[in-house]
Design a protein around this motif. Structure first.
Motif, PDB file in Angstrom:
ATOM      1  N   UNK A  21      -3.915  -4.809  -1.358  1.00 47.23           N
ATOM      2  CA  UNK A  21      -3.194  -4.710  -2.622  1.00 47.23           C
ATOM      3  C   UNK A  21      -2.315  -3.474  -2.578  1.00 47.23           C
ATOM      4  N   UNK A  22      -1.058  -3.684  -2.793  1.00 47.25           N
ATOM      5  CA  UNK A  22      -0.111  -2.577  -2.840  1.00 47.25           C
ATOM      6  C   UNK A  22       0.205  -2.257  -4.296  1.00 47.25           C
ATOM      7  N   UNK A  23       0.106  -0.982  -4.628  1.00 49.32           N
ATOM      8  CA  UNK A  23       0.347  -0.530  -6.001  1.00 49.32           C
ATOM      9  C   UNK A  23       1.527   0.429  -5.983  1.00 49.32           C
ATOM     10  N   UNK A  24       2.529   0.093  -6.719  1.00 55.66           N
ATOM     11  CA  UNK A  24       3.715   0.937  -6.753  1.00 55.66           C
ATOM     12  C   UNK A  24       3.929   1.469  -8.168  1.00 55.66           C
ATOM     13  N   UNK A  25       4.648   2.567  -8.248  1.00 56.28           N
ATOM     14  CA  UNK A  25       5.001   3.107  -9.549  1.00 56.28           C
ATOM     15  C   UNK A  25       4.021   4.097 -10.126  1.00 56.28           C
ATOM     16  N   UNK A  26       3.146   4.647  -9.295  1.00 50.48           N
ATOM     17  CA  UNK A  26       2.193   5.636  -9.801  1.00 50.48           C
ATOM     18  C   UNK A  26       1.899   6.652  -8.710  1.00 50.48           C
ATOM     19  N   UNK A  27       1.212   7.724  -9.098  1.00 52.43           N
ATOM     20  CA  UNK A  27       0.742   8.703  -8.101  1.00 52.43           C
ATOM     21  C   UNK A  27      -0.556   8.165  -7.517  1.00 52.43           C
ATOM     22  N   UNK A  28      -0.401   7.272  -6.589  1.00 54.51           N
ATOM     23  CA  UNK A  28      -1.486   6.448  -6.048  1.00 54.51           C
ATOM     24  C   UNK A  28      -2.709   7.258  -5.657  1.00 54.51           C
ATOM     25  N   UNK A  67     -16.366  -4.195   2.157  1.00 51.90           N
ATOM     26  CA  UNK A  67     -16.023  -2.789   2.338  1.00 51.90           C
ATOM     27  C   UNK A  67     -14.647  -2.532   1.741  1.00 51.90           C
ATOM     28  N   UNK A  68     -14.594  -1.573   0.827  1.00 50.37           N
ATOM     29  CA  UNK A  68     -13.317  -1.190   0.225  1.00 50.37           C
ATOM     30  C   UNK A  68     -12.805   0.061   0.927  1.00 50.37           C
ATOM     31  N   UNK A  69     -11.506   0.126   1.117  1.00 46.95           N
ATOM     32  CA  UNK A  69     -10.897   1.299   1.734  1.00 46.95           C
ATOM     33  C   UNK A  69      -9.502   1.486   1.134  1.00 46.95           C
ATOM     34  N   UNK A  70      -8.943   2.674   1.357  1.00 45.26           N
ATOM     35  CA  UNK A  70      -7.627   2.950   0.811  1.00 45.26           C
ATOM     36  C   UNK A  70      -6.753   3.638   1.847  1.00 45.26           C
ATOM     37  N   UNK A  71      -5.464   3.377   1.761  1.00 48.37           N
ATOM     38  CA  UNK A  71      -4.477   4.017   2.619  1.00 48.37           C
ATOM     39  C   UNK A  71      -3.449   4.656   1.688  1.00 48.37           C
ATOM     40  N   UNK A  72      -3.617   5.935   1.427  1.00 46.19           N
ATOM     41  CA  UNK A  72      -2.732   6.599   0.467  1.00 46.19           C
ATOM     42  C   UNK A  72      -1.293   6.674   0.973  1.00 46.19           C
ATOM     43  N   UNK A  73      -1.109   6.718   2.265  1.00 41.82           N
ATOM     44  CA  UNK A  73       0.248   6.787   2.809  1.00 41.82           C
ATOM     45  C   UNK A  73       1.037   5.513   2.530  1.00 41.82           C
ATOM     46  N   UNK A  74       0.305   4.402   2.373  1.00 42.86           N
ATOM     47  CA  UNK A  74       0.967   3.109   2.154  1.00 42.86           C
ATOM     48  C   UNK A  74       0.721   2.556   0.752  1.00 42.86           C
ATOM     49  N   UNK A  75       0.109   3.373  -0.110  1.00 46.98           N
ATOM     50  CA  UNK A  75      -0.193   2.930  -1.483  1.00 46.98           C
ATOM     51  C   UNK A  75      -0.919   1.589  -1.495  1.00 46.98           C
ATOM     52  N   UNK A  76      -1.886   1.464  -0.616  1.00 54.15           N
ATOM     53  CA  UNK A  76      -2.556   0.179  -0.441  1.00 54.15           C
ATOM     54  C   UNK A  76      -4.065   0.349  -0.459  1.00 54.15           C
TER      55      UNK A  76
END
Length: 126
Positions: A21-28, A67-76
């Motif tokens: 899931x890509x989230x745009x428009x915020x300070x992710x 398993x949930x994970x996040x990639x802050x560089x890709x807002x994903x």
């Protein structure tokens, strides 16, 4: 804020899928992120969450399988789903909230979001 979930599909029981899931428009990076799902005829429910520091939390029904994970560089945010069961069939959504502190996951669990993306459908056949 735009929420775009993808990666769903049809899989046999015991199989795996990776949702993103890509989230745009915020300070992710400062948000806690959650995956939610809505099965046919049921209310949307919390599945998994990850806070800004990387701590995770899961509902009992998916512990050890998802398993949930996040990639802050890709807002994903990702959700790796293994050992899928027919009861995992649902439309899966992501969302974000400013949830901090030791009870961050409770904040995500009960968050009353005003908007959702289109979700991605997961169908698990038996």
């Amino acid at each position: 804020v735009q929420l775009q979930a993808y990666g769903g599909g049809l899989v046999q029981a015991g199989g795996a899928l990776r949702l993103s899931c890509t989230i745009s428009g915020s300070t992710f990076s400062s948000y806690a992120l959650g995956w939610y799902r809505q099965a046919p005829g049921k209310q949307r429910e919390f599945v998994a969450g990850i806070n800004s520091g990387g701590s995770t939390n899961y509902v009992d029904s998916v512990k050890g399988r998802f398993t949930i994970s996040r990639d802050n560089a890709k807002n994903t945010v990702h959700l790796q789903m293994n050992s899928l069961k027919p009861e995992d069939t649902a439309v899966h959504y992501c969302n974000q909230e400013r949830c901090d502190g030791s009870n961050w996951w409770i904040c995500l669990f009960f968050a009353d979001f005003t908007s959702w993306g289109q979700g991605t459908k997961v169908t698990v056949s038996s």
